[in-house]
Design a protein around this motif. Structure first.
Motif, PDB file in Angstrom:
ATOM      1  N   MET A  62       0.851  -1.190   0.000  1.00 50.30           N
ATOM      2  CA  MET A  62       0.000   0.000   0.000  1.00 50.30           C
ATOM      3  C   MET A  62       0.888   1.242   0.000  1.00 50.30           C
ATOM      4  O   MET A  62       1.635   1.492   0.942  1.00 50.30           O
ATOM      5  CB  MET A  62      -0.944   0.002   1.211  1.00 50.30           C
ATOM      6  CG  MET A  62      -1.915   1.176   1.222  1.00 50.30           C
ATOM      7  SD  MET A  62      -3.075   1.148   2.620  1.00 50.30           S
ATOM      8  CE  MET A  62      -4.138  -0.214   2.139  1.00 50.30           C
ATOM      9  N   LYS A  63       0.807   2.020  -1.060  1.00 53.21           N
ATOM     10  CA  LYS A  63       1.688   3.172  -1.238  1.00 53.21           C
ATOM     11  C   LYS A  63       1.075   4.488  -0.759  1.00 53.21           C
ATOM     12  O   LYS A  63       1.793   5.460  -0.530  1.00 53.21           O
ATOM     13  CB  LYS A  63       2.063   3.317  -2.724  1.00 53.21           C
ATOM     14  CG  LYS A  63       2.624   2.051  -3.347  1.00 53.21           C
ATOM     15  CD  LYS A  63       3.861   1.560  -2.614  1.00 53.21           C
ATOM     16  CE  LYS A  63       4.439   0.320  -3.267  1.00 53.21           C
ATOM     17  NZ  LYS A  63       5.593  -0.230  -2.517  1.00 53.21           N
ATOM     18  N   PHE A  64      -0.244   4.505  -0.598  1.00 55.66           N
ATOM     19  CA  PHE A  64      -0.914   5.744  -0.221  1.00 55.66           C
ATOM     20  C   PHE A  64      -2.201   5.411   0.510  1.00 55.66           C
ATOM     21  O   PHE A  64      -2.900   4.451   0.179  1.00 55.66           O
ATOM     22  CB  PHE A  64      -1.232   6.586  -1.463  1.00 55.66           C
ATOM     23  CG  PHE A  64      -2.053   7.817  -1.185  1.00 55.66           C
ATOM     24  CD1 PHE A  64      -1.518   8.887  -0.487  1.00 55.66           C
ATOM     25  CD2 PHE A  64      -3.375   7.898  -1.624  1.00 55.66           C
ATOM     26  CE1 PHE A  64      -2.285  10.021  -0.220  1.00 55.66           C
ATOM     27  CE2 PHE A  64      -4.144   9.027  -1.374  1.00 55.66           C
ATOM     28  CZ  PHE A  64      -3.596  10.088  -0.669  1.00 55.66           C
ATOM     29  N   GLY A 116       2.179  -1.145 -10.902  1.00 58.60           N
ATOM     30  CA  GLY A 116       2.404  -0.557  -9.581  1.00 58.60           C
ATOM     31  C   GLY A 116       2.416   0.953  -9.650  1.00 58.60           C
ATOM     32  O   GLY A 116       2.982   1.548 -10.571  1.00 58.60           O
ATOM     33  N   PRO A 117       1.790   1.638  -8.659  1.00 56.36           N
ATOM     34  CA  PRO A 117       1.719   3.102  -8.660  1.00 56.36           C
ATOM     35  C   PRO A 117       2.988   3.738  -8.102  1.00 56.36           C
ATOM     36  O   PRO A 117       3.608   3.224  -7.170  1.00 56.36           O
ATOM     37  CB  PRO A 117       0.525   3.373  -7.738  1.00 56.36           C
ATOM     38  CG  PRO A 117       0.544   2.230  -6.771  1.00 56.36           C
ATOM     39  CD  PRO A 117       1.035   1.040  -7.531  1.00 56.36           C
ATOM     40  N   GLN A 118       3.344   4.870  -8.679  1.00 54.49           N
ATOM     41  CA  GLN A 118       4.481   5.653  -8.206  1.00 54.49           C
ATOM     42  C   GLN A 118       4.009   7.081  -7.931  1.00 54.49           C
ATOM     43  O   GLN A 118       3.237   7.637  -8.707  1.00 54.49           O
ATOM     44  CB  GLN A 118       5.608   5.672  -9.251  1.00 54.49           C
ATOM     45  CG  GLN A 118       6.070   4.307  -9.709  1.00 54.49           C
ATOM     46  CD  GLN A 118       6.704   3.501  -8.596  1.00 54.49           C
ATOM     47  OE1 GLN A 118       7.380   4.064  -7.725  1.00 54.49           O
ATOM     48  NE2 GLN A 118       6.505   2.192  -8.611  1.00 54.49           N
ATOM     49  N   ALA A 119       4.470   7.651  -6.842  1.00 49.33           N
ATOM     50  CA  ALA A 119       4.085   9.026  -6.518  1.00 49.33           C
ATOM     51  C   ALA A 119       4.573   9.967  -7.596  1.00 49.33           C
ATOM     52  O   ALA A 119       5.715   9.878  -8.058  1.00 49.33           O
ATOM     53  CB  ALA A 119       4.659   9.421  -5.158  1.00 49.33           C
ATOM     54  N   ASP A 120       3.702  10.885  -8.005  1.00 49.09           N
ATOM     55  CA  ASP A 120       4.070  11.831  -9.065  1.00 49.09           C
ATOM     56  C   ASP A 120       4.781  13.042  -8.451  1.00 49.09           C
ATOM     57  O   ASP A 120       4.230  13.661  -7.539  1.00 49.09           O
ATOM     58  CB  ASP A 120       2.811  12.281  -9.790  1.00 49.09           C
ATOM     59  CG  ASP A 120       3.127  13.129 -11.008  1.00 49.09           C
ATOM     60  OD1 ASP A 120       4.208  12.958 -11.595  1.00 49.09           O
ATOM     61  OD2 ASP A 120       2.291  13.979 -11.373  1.00 49.09           O
TER      62      ASP A 120
END
Length: 528
Positions: free
Chosen positions: A474-476, A524-528
């Motif tokens: 969980m990234k966010f 997979g999501p990466q913070a912008d």
């Protein structure tokens, strides 16, 4: 007959309700309509809507209701079949009308109509309106999808869920309209079946007729009318096409196929529950822009379907309620639940699962978008060495989750899952096997918070801190109200988590709390 509707299927339905469905879609002519002159009343109090866009058209919707909040659920309409004309134009002033037709609004379907429009140009904007009883409806704006062989430059859309009226104002929809997306994906809990009382978080008095839970058709209809009377919701329906599916509260909290495992009404009588689902599904169909393929048949409704946005994206909308096994381990705590690993347990049912997997195999688009109700990602809420999960989402159906994620890897290029239900924002890696720390990331999931459900919320809370500690994938996390705005092109996906500081008062501003991106070919999501 309007193109695209199979007359042989229609003839197989049978009964008065079938006739109402056919008349309401405009498949048959309006000869069955009766003369009707309203007595100075506004017939279009619930607005207009469009949905399920295709390259050559879409479905339109309105419901005649001069007294939308009439307690009997009939919206103040007499027991007459009323002709409803529609026009589709390329301009807002209707100087260039490209389609005209008629449907018939009848009491059997709450005087709703769902004409399906075909033969339009792909990838362009249209305007529409209705006429009935000498009145003209508000104007709606919609658009067709690009042709299936085209490669659009980009797509802008919004996804949202969970709008409990009693928990706050629908201000988020005003901001969605200002964002001007091409379409809106709604992932469930359009209404809540609960009674609405004076102790609501809006702090307003409510008529006592809303003080009972929804069980029968009249009460479900009344609940939809109450929600749909909200101006921001009407504006959002009129501004863009919607793609919708339901979750649990359109029927009853935590229902699963033919059972209710938890909550106020566990283990209902089968006949009574079938009657409740029949009423709930009919009211759902009557109040949303759904095609004839999504018309309910008694206590059943088919909502899983696929829509394409050229070769850029494919939307697979699924139903995580109608076909699932009941949630596991009702007599055990989730930490002790071995039943959730049973390879025979299903969330989707055999037919829907095979349809989804076949869609992955046949998909040649750049992004495959899964419209899903309950989080696929594992959410462990035990920050120690143990593992404690909620069993209503996919954590209660782990084997089928692994099957779906494995099937999506080849040849699907990029699987992005859109999820509602949780009243929280997440950006997550989806792993092939959540029991193994080194399991590869195979897809991405974005979970949208609620529009109002839960009240004002907060940016971070104790649960969020636990989740981020216990779930490395969980990234966010965020616990405010809002929605997710998406821009996607062939190289990059961007999700903006749009949040409101409060919903218990009107007029809240909106801001982008965080943005996460997915690069083509890199799950997979990466913070912008």
């Amino acid at each position: 007959m309007n193109g695209g509707i199979d007359r042989r299927r229609l003839l197989g339905y049978g009964g008065a309700a079938t006739a109402a469905v056919m008349l309401g879609t405009g498949v048959f002519g309006a000869e069955a309509a009766q003369a009707y002159s309203p007595k100075g009343e506004n017939l279009f109090t619930l607005g207009v809507a469009s949905g399920d866009p295709a390259p050559d058209g879409f479905v339109l919707w309105t419901r005649l209701a001069p007294d939308a909040l009439a307690e009997d659920g009939f919206g103040g309409m007499p027991d007459k079949r009323v002709k409803v004309d529609y026009e589709v134009a390329t301009d807002e002033r209707f100087r260039h009308v490209v389609k005209r037709g008629s449907a018939v609004a009848s009491r059997e379907l709450g005087h709703s109509v769902h004409p399906e429009i075909h033969g339009l140009q792909p990838g362009r904007e249209y305007f529409y309106r209705f006429r009935a009883g000498g009145q003209i409806s508000p104007v709606g704006r919609t658009r067709t999808m690009p042709s299936r062989s085209s490669t659009p430059r980009s797509l802008d859309f919004v996804f949202a869920s969970c709008q409990a009226w009693q928990d706050g104002y629908f201000t988020a929809y005003d901001h969605i309209v200002e964002d001007d997306p091409e379409l809106l994906v709604f992932l469930g809990d359009y209404i809540y079946e609960y009674e609405i009382l004076d102790n609501n978080k809006r702090g307003v008095d409510v008529d006592p007729k809303f003080g009972t839970e929804c069980f029968d058709l009249a009460r479900y209809r009344l609940q939809y009318s109450f929600y749909k009377s909200e101006a921001p919701l009407q504006r959002a329906h009129a501004a863009m096409p919607w793609i919708v599916t339901l979750d649990d509260h359109e029927v009853v909290n935590d229902w699963a196929a033919d059972e209710v495992a938890y909550g106020r009404h566990p283990n209902p009588d089968p006949e009574e529950f079938a009657a409740r689902k029949t009423a709930a599904f009919q009211a759902y169909y009557e109040n949303l822009p759904l095609r004839i393929d999504q018309r309910p048949s008694g206590p059943s409704i088919q909502l899983y379907r696929r829509l394409s946005y050229g070769r850029l994206a494919t939307f697979s909308m699924i139903d995580c309620r109608s076909y699932r096994d009941v949630q596991p381990c009702r007599k055990l705590g989730p930490a002790e639940c071995e039943e959730r690993y049973d390879p025979n347990r299903t969330m989707l049912g055999t037919e829907q699962r095979e349809w989804l997997i076949d869609g992955f195999a046949d998909d040649e688009s750049r992004w495959h978008i899964l419209g899903n109700q309950d989080p696929i990602t594992e959410t462990d809420w035990d920050a120690t060495e143990g593992k404690n999960v909620w069993l209503d989402p996919w954590d209660g159906y782990t084997a089928e989750r692994a099957t779906i994620l494995e099937a999506a890897q080849h040849p699907t290029r990029n699987l992005v899952v859109l999820t509602g239900d949780r009243h929280q924002n997440y950006a997550c890696d989806l792993k092939q096997d959540f029991t193994k720390d080194d399991s590869p990331v195979v897809a991405t999931e974005f979970v949208t918070t609620s529009l109002t459900s839960g009240g004002n919320g907060a940016d971070m809370d104790d649960l969020g801190r636990t989740f981020l500690s216990a779930n490395s994938h969980m990234k966010f996390y965020n616990n405010q109200r809002g929605y997710v705005r998406v821009n996607v092109d062939k190289h990059r996906w961007q999700s903006d988590f749009r949040v409101l500081p409060y919903v218990t008062d009107e007029g809240a501003p909106v801001s982008t709390r965080a943005s996460y991106v997915v690069e083509d070919g890199k799950p997979g999501p990466q913070a912008d």
